[in-house]
Write a protein that holds these residues in place. Structure first.
Motif, short mmCIF file in Angstrom:
data_model
loop_
_atom_site.label_atom_id
_atom_site.label_comp_id
_atom_site.label_asym_id
_atom_site.label_seq_id
_atom_site.Cartn_x
_atom_site.Cartn_y
_atom_site.Cartn_z
N UNK A 164 0.83 -1.20 0.00
CA UNK A 164 0.00 0.00 0.00
C UNK A 164 0.87 1.26 0.00
N UNK A 165 1.91 1.25 0.84
CA UNK A 165 2.79 2.41 0.89
C UNK A 165 3.48 2.67 -0.44
N UNK A 166 3.91 1.62 -1.08
CA UNK A 166 4.58 1.75 -2.36
C UNK A 166 3.66 2.34 -3.42
N UNK A 167 2.37 2.02 -3.32
CA UNK A 167 1.39 2.51 -4.28
C UNK A 167 0.78 3.86 -3.88
N UNK A 168 1.18 4.37 -2.72
CA UNK A 168 0.69 5.67 -2.29
C UNK A 168 -0.66 5.66 -1.59
N UNK A 169 -1.08 4.48 -1.12
CA UNK A 169 -2.33 4.37 -0.39
C UNK A 169 -2.09 4.44 1.12
N UNK A 170 -3.08 4.92 1.86
CA UNK A 170 -3.00 4.93 3.31
C UNK A 170 -3.67 3.66 3.85
N UNK A 202 9.67 7.91 1.18
CA UNK A 202 8.55 8.23 0.29
C UNK A 202 7.62 7.04 0.06
N UNK A 203 8.02 5.84 0.49
CA UNK A 203 7.18 4.65 0.31
C UNK A 203 6.58 4.14 1.61
#
Length: 344
Positions: A164-170, A202-203
């Protein structure tokens, strides 16, 4: 000034009456059964209609058979698509104009199945949502409050959080210290540490804690209560991670019935020990207003307006500046959920 500050309700649930049987918690005598729509939400928050800019939808716990069945959760995304794109079906309780109120969507995701299965689910969810609605999907939730101890610490779960972090989701965190004890607090602390360990800044996945982590608000002598002390320690520990935010919400469900019927001023005074800790630990820039509508309505008349008054009183007693209040009422939600960000 307070009456002019924009509001984003960062935690509401809506569901159509036709799909009640897909909700895991629903029974015929449920106090929040029936249609719970944007129309009903607008009515509940009508006293502040000129301030309310919109809401963030949180998944409403659709049946999923321990993550093996995605039919219910995907149907929920289809329901949100009709809201977000202004294409209601007859009797659903929203209009084309209401699409602008749906600022963010947090669906369910099978976090317990690992990164590969999560990738598969995300692809199906994106297809179900369509491009316009997918832009409003800002993260996901998998309720931990009723799951076995250790669920959030499995390698599969941690791998899912990293994805999720890598894709920018919380990731929205729903735990329940009141009923499950301090172990849920301790596991969330470890979960966040492991999800961020060795990950580029950033991830790192952003965590949004729901409902103050549901402390026991029936406690009378909080100074000597071991549960309160464990919760207080956890709040300061969790707040050390700058990618962690807190929702100021969910308190009506944790307080005694005798307090729910009291005026907002009395409720504020009773909740002050908990509210003070949250403000001291997270600060107004990492706290966001949320109602938990319609759950907040159980046993509480005029619940949305009453909770708004409690939060207003909190801001006044804490002498929170107008600029910081703008963050608490709307700015923090915009920042944490990246509500203004366009997907590439």
């Amino acid at each position: 000034m307070a009456s002019e500050i924009p509001i984003i309700d960062s935690h509401i649930h809506v569901y159509p009456e036709a799909e009640l049987n897909t909700l895991a918690w629903y029974t015929e005598d449920s106090l929040i059964g029936g249609r719970r729509s944007v129309e009903e939400f607008k009515s509940a928050s009508a006293s502040a209609s000129s301030q309310v800019q919109g809401f963030v939808f949180l998944e409403a716990d659709r049946k999923n058979d321990s993550s093996q069945s995605w039919t219910g959760p995907l149907a929920e995304i289809a329901w949100l698509r009709r809201i977000a794109t202004g294409q209601p079906r007859e009797g659903e309780g929203h209009t084309a104009e209401d699409a602008k109120l749906c600022l963010g969507i947090i669906p369910w995701a099978p976090m317990n199945l690992g990164a590969a299965k999560l990738e598969e689910y995300l692809a199906q969810a994106e297809k179900e949502a369509g491009p316009e609605t997918w832009k409003k999907v800002k993260g996901f939730r998998y309720l931990l409050q009723d799951k076995p101890n250790g669920t959030a610490l499995s390698d599969d779960f941690i791998d899912g959080l990293r994805l999720l972090g890598k894709k920018g989701f919380v990731f929205d965190v729903g735990i329940d210290q009141h009923r499950r004890g301090r172990v849920q607090l301790e596991e969330v602390v470890e979960m966040i540490d492991r999800a961020h360990d060795g990950v580029p800044e950033e991830e790192k996945v952003v965590f949004i804690l729901n409902h103050l982590c549901k402390p026991d608000l029936t406690v009378v002598n909080h100074l000597s209560d071991t549960g309160f002390n464990a919760w207080r320690t956890a709040m300061f520990t969790l707040s050390k991670c700058k990618q962690t935010y807190m929702k100021l919400s969910g308190c009506f469900a944790e307080m005694p019935d005798s307090l729910k019927v009291r005026p907002a001023e009395d409720i504020f005074m009773a909740l002050f020990p908990w509210l003070a800790i949250v403000l001291a630990s997270f600060g107004s820039s990492r706290i966001m207003f949320a109602s938990d509508w319609p759950v907040c309505t159980v046993g509480v008349d005029g619940a949305w307006e009453k909770w708004k008054k409690v939060v207003e009183r909190t801001c006044y007693m804490a002498t929170i500046s107008d600029e910081d209040q703008k963050m608490l009422w709307a700015g923090t939600a915009r920042k944490a959920y990246r509500l203004d960000a366009e997907e590439e």
